[in-house]
Design a protein around this motif. Structure first.
Motif, short mmCIF file in Angstrom:
data_model
loop_
_atom_site.label_atom_id
_atom_site.label_comp_id
_atom_site.label_asym_id
_atom_site.label_seq_id
_atom_site.Cartn_x
_atom_site.Cartn_y
_atom_site.Cartn_z
N ILE A 69 -36.50 22.79 -72.98
CA ILE A 69 -35.94 24.06 -73.42
C ILE A 69 -34.78 24.41 -72.49
O ILE A 69 -34.94 24.37 -71.27
CB ILE A 69 -36.98 25.20 -73.37
CG1 ILE A 69 -38.10 24.95 -74.41
CG2 ILE A 69 -36.33 26.56 -73.62
CD1 ILE A 69 -39.23 25.97 -74.34
N GLU A 70 -33.63 24.70 -73.08
CA GLU A 70 -32.48 25.14 -72.27
C GLU A 70 -32.23 26.61 -72.57
O GLU A 70 -32.03 27.00 -73.72
CB GLU A 70 -31.23 24.31 -72.61
CG GLU A 70 -30.04 24.69 -71.75
CD GLU A 70 -28.78 23.89 -72.07
OE1 GLU A 70 -27.71 24.23 -71.50
OE2 GLU A 70 -28.85 22.95 -72.89
N LEU A 71 -32.28 27.43 -71.51
CA LEU A 71 -32.03 28.86 -71.66
C LEU A 71 -30.56 29.13 -71.37
O LEU A 71 -30.02 28.70 -70.34
CB LEU A 71 -32.93 29.66 -70.71
CG LEU A 71 -34.44 29.46 -70.93
CD1 LEU A 71 -35.25 30.30 -69.95
CD2 LEU A 71 -34.85 29.79 -72.35
N LEU A 72 -29.91 29.84 -72.28
CA LEU A 72 -28.47 30.10 -72.15
C LEU A 72 -28.22 31.54 -71.72
O LEU A 72 -28.62 32.47 -72.42
CB LEU A 72 -27.77 29.84 -73.49
CG LEU A 72 -27.98 28.47 -74.15
CD1 LEU A 72 -27.35 28.45 -75.53
CD2 LEU A 72 -27.39 27.37 -73.28
N GLN A 73 -27.58 31.71 -70.57
CA GLN A 73 -27.22 33.06 -70.12
C GLN A 73 -26.07 33.59 -70.96
O GLN A 73 -26.00 34.77 -71.26
CB GLN A 73 -26.81 33.04 -68.62
CG GLN A 73 -27.90 32.55 -67.68
CD GLN A 73 -28.91 33.63 -67.36
OE1 GLN A 73 -28.96 34.67 -68.02
NE2 GLN A 73 -29.74 33.39 -66.36
#
Length: 252
Positions: A69-73
């Motif tokens: 999972i990549e969390l994008l700011q």
């Protein structure tokens, strides 16, 4: 009441919503859950949102079968969002002014969309007058990007990478095989702890998947020895996707 943990409930609600969206995208693309996918991207609204999703990320990964999972700011350069009026909600509220309200909403930019997603409300100007716009009064959607599918629910957005590499495809075949082998063990009356010798017929597709995931298959099915053969007599036919093979198991 004292036993209720609001923070845990909030995190689990996000885990459920994200998992549900990803599973619906899989269904839309007709990708079985046993087929691993590489990644989901999730834009985060603030630091608390980021911490919440990180706390349940392993659970989501396991539930929807993705690798990461990549969390994008800041997703503005990756995900393009569109906003439009929810006429069902806004019509009774504004009546004849509805056209002006719709125009104001259509002129909102990405920063405005981020604010209403984060706060659930946004101050706008309609015909020179300030108005408070609520999240449920608009419909926000995100454009699909090549190789990805995108879904929105409330203030949550997920983007699922639906491209399947050879490595992922082989792992998917291995997972499907494991399921068939487990069923065969059960039908054969084997105990959960019984070890087996497993014979698999080569078909030009299954071979590569078995060779690259042999240890995984053996561990999951309690296989002591895994043998690929050109021909198998009295085996069980197994057909799925591009695989057309035979299985035969023998108790050690």
């Amino acid at each position: 009441q004292a036993l209720i943990d609001p923070a845990l409930e909030r995190k689990m609600q996000k885990a459920q919503t994200i998992s549900s969206m990803v599973l619906s995208l899989r269904k839309k693309e007709m990708i079985k859950v046993r087929q691993p996918l590489q990644k989901i991207m999730i834009p985060v609204l603030d630091e608390q949102d980021k911490l919440d999703i990180e706390a349940v990320s392993d659970l989501i990964i396991s539930e929807v079968n993705v690798k990461e999972i990549e969390l994008l700011q800041d997703a503005s350069g990756i995900l393009i969002k569109n906003i439009k009026p929810n006429f069902k909600e806004l019509g009774p509220k504004y009546g004849k002014e509805m056209r002006l309200v719709a125009e104001a909403i259509n002129n909102l930019n990405n920063e405005d969309i981020a604010v209403i997603e984060r706060d659930g409300k946004l101050n706008i100007e309609v015909n020179g007058k300030p108005e408070l716009l609520l999240l449920e009064e608009v419909d926000i959607s995100t454009q699909d990007i090549e190789g990805w599918l995108v879904a929105n629910q409330g203030n949550l957005t997920v983007a699922l990478d639906v491209s399947i590499s050879n490595e992922l495809r082989n792992e998917g075949i291995a997972r499907e095989l494991i399921n068939r082998i487990q069923n065969l063990r059960k039908e054969s009356g084997l105990e959960v702890t019984d070890k087996i010798i497993l014979y698999i017929k080569r078909d030009g597709v299954v071979d590569k998947a078995v060779e690259s995931n042999a240890d995984y298959i053996k561990n999951e099915t309690l296989t002591k020895e895994l043998i690929l053969k050109e021909e198998i007599d009295n085996g069980n036919n197994v057909v799925f996707d591009n695989v057309n093979t035979m299985l035969f198991i023998e108790k050690v």
